[in-house]
Structure formats: structure tokens, C-alpha cells
Design a protein around this motif. Structure first.
Motif, short mmCIF file in Angstrom:
data_model
loop_
_atom_site.label_atom_id
_atom_site.label_comp_id
_atom_site.label_asym_id
_atom_site.label_seq_id
_atom_site.Cartn_x
_atom_site.Cartn_y
_atom_site.Cartn_z
N ASP A 68 -3.60 6.63 4.62
CA ASP A 68 -3.33 5.83 3.56
C ASP A 68 -2.75 6.41 2.30
O ASP A 68 -1.78 6.18 1.65
CB ASP A 68 -4.52 5.10 2.95
CG ASP A 68 -4.39 3.78 2.20
OD1 ASP A 68 -3.27 3.18 2.07
OD2 ASP A 68 -5.11 3.71 1.39
N ASN A 98 0.83 7.67 2.88
CA ASN A 98 1.62 6.51 2.83
C ASN A 98 1.83 5.92 1.54
O ASN A 98 3.07 5.56 0.91
CB ASN A 98 1.25 5.41 3.77
CG ASN A 98 1.36 5.66 5.10
OD1 ASN A 98 2.29 6.55 5.56
ND2 ASN A 98 0.69 4.99 6.03
N HIS A 99 0.51 5.80 0.85
CA HIS A 99 0.48 4.78 -0.50
C HIS A 99 0.08 5.38 -1.77
O HIS A 99 -0.25 4.62 -2.82
CB HIS A 99 -0.41 3.85 -0.10
CG HIS A 99 -0.06 3.00 1.08
ND1 HIS A 99 -0.51 2.88 2.40
CD2 HIS A 99 1.22 2.04 1.22
CE1 HIS A 99 0.28 2.17 3.06
NE2 HIS A 99 1.35 1.65 2.57
N SER A 123 3.12 10.62 -2.17
CA SER A 123 3.02 9.76 -1.13
C SER A 123 4.45 9.41 -0.60
O SER A 123 5.44 9.58 -1.56
CB SER A 123 2.16 8.60 -1.02
OG SER A 123 2.65 7.63 -2.02
N ARG A 173 5.52 6.12 -0.73
CA ARG A 173 5.28 5.00 -1.80
C ARG A 173 5.72 5.77 -3.05
O ARG A 173 6.78 5.36 -3.59
CB ARG A 173 4.30 4.08 -1.85
CG ARG A 173 4.51 2.96 -2.92
CD ARG A 173 3.43 2.17 -2.90
NE ARG A 173 2.37 2.87 -3.54
CZ ARG A 173 1.02 2.37 -3.79
NH1 ARG A 173 0.94 1.30 -3.64
NH2 ARG A 173 0.30 3.07 -4.78
N LYS A 186 6.63 7.02 13.63
CA LYS A 186 5.24 6.39 13.52
C LYS A 186 5.08 5.38 14.84
O LYS A 186 3.97 5.20 15.28
CB LYS A 186 5.21 5.43 12.12
CG LYS A 186 4.71 6.39 11.16
CD LYS A 186 4.78 5.84 9.64
CE LYS A 186 4.30 6.79 8.71
NZ LYS A 186 2.96 7.22 8.70
N THR A 219 7.69 0.06 5.27
CA THR A 219 6.45 -0.32 4.27
C THR A 219 5.54 -1.29 4.90
O THR A 219 4.44 -0.94 4.92
CB THR A 219 7.31 -1.38 3.19
OG1 THR A 219 8.27 -0.60 2.69
CG2 THR A 219 6.06 -1.66 2.12
N MET A 269 3.54 1.11 7.53
CA MET A 269 2.58 2.01 6.87
C MET A 269 1.26 1.00 6.53
O MET A 269 0.27 1.78 6.63
CB MET A 269 3.09 2.74 5.72
CG MET A 269 4.36 3.59 5.73
SD MET A 269 4.84 4.61 4.41
CE MET A 269 5.03 3.58 3.30
N THR A 301 3.93 12.72 7.78
CA THR A 301 4.30 11.88 6.59
C THR A 301 4.49 12.49 5.40
O THR A 301 5.52 12.09 4.59
CB THR A 301 3.23 10.55 6.70
OG1 THR A 301 3.38 9.87 7.93
CG2 THR A 301 3.55 9.67 5.71
#
Length: 131
Positions: free
Chosen positions: A13, A16-17, A22, A24, A49, A72, A75, A114
């Protein structure tokens, strides 16, 4: 060091976010036409992924992500999927890159991979598009 499902989901998380550092966050800094390499990096992240989760699905019997999910959605999906893995599933072996890894080790690799590419996207975000 042993990571549980919640720990691994948090790592994914964050990679990714997270609001900073990250995928994002890196993508959010792009204004206008992105550098062509950004497109390759996001496609590569989606493909790897999917590859990781296909291996995890085969080892654990858990569902793989939808084929039509973009980066998106993928993730978001993988964070929830990681949270749902049992200790037994995390201990299952998979073969990746000629190595035998546990599912937990593959998820840690996924998070590192990532984060690595998030940094590359961030570095390219300010560059002008080349024809």
C-alpha cells in the motif's frame, strides 16, 4: 524477520499509494504529456504485478487479478489480496527468476520493485517530452 499478511499489505500500500514516494505520488507530479519512458514503466509495473500474482494464485489457490484491470485498479486490488493471505499461504513456495521464494518473499520483492520504479517515474516526471 517475518512479515505477516497485514505487514506485507502495508508495504504494498505504501509503495503504491503513499502521499509521498509512491507510484501514485510520482504519477501525480506529471503535468502534461509524460516522458515516453513513464508509459513503459507503468506497463512494466502492471505486467510484473500480474506475473507475481499469477504465481501467488497458482501456489495458494487464491484468485488472480482481472486481466482488464489497469495499474491503478491492480494496485488497489493487490493490497486487499495480500491482506487476505493466511500464514500458510505466505509460506508457500513459488519459482521466480530461477529462484525459489516464499509468497511472502515475493510480496516483499513486489514492494521493492514498485518503490524502485516509483522513483524512476518521479525522476522522469519533470522532464520534457522528447519527440
Amino acid at each position: 524477520m517475518t512479515f505477516g499478511a497485514e505487514d506485507l499489505a502495508t508495504l504494498l500500500d505504501e509503495a503504491n499509494h503513499a502521499p509521498r514516494e509512491s507510484v501514485r505520488a510520482a504519477l501525480a507530479t506529471i503535468d502534461g504529456q509524460p516522458h515516453p519512458r513513464v508509459g513503459w514503466l507503468t506497463s512494466h509495473l502492471s505486467a510484473t504485478k500480474r506475473e507475481y500474482w499469477t504465481l501467488i494464485s497458482g501456489a495458494t489457490g487464491r484468485p488472480a487479478p482481472d486481466d482488464d484491470a489497469g495499474l491503478t485498479r491492480l494496485m488497489v486490488w493487490e493490497v486487499g489480496a495480500a491482506r487476505g493471505l493466511s500464514a500458510g499461504a505466505l509460506a508457500q513456495s513459488v519459482q521466480h527468476g530461477g529462484q525459489s521464494l516464499t509468497v511472502a518473499e515475493l510480496l516483499r520483492l513486489n514492494a521493492r520493485h514498485t518503490a524502485w520504479h516509483a522513483g524512476q517515474i518521479a525522476a522522469l516526471a519533470g522532464r520534457a517530452r522528447m519527440a
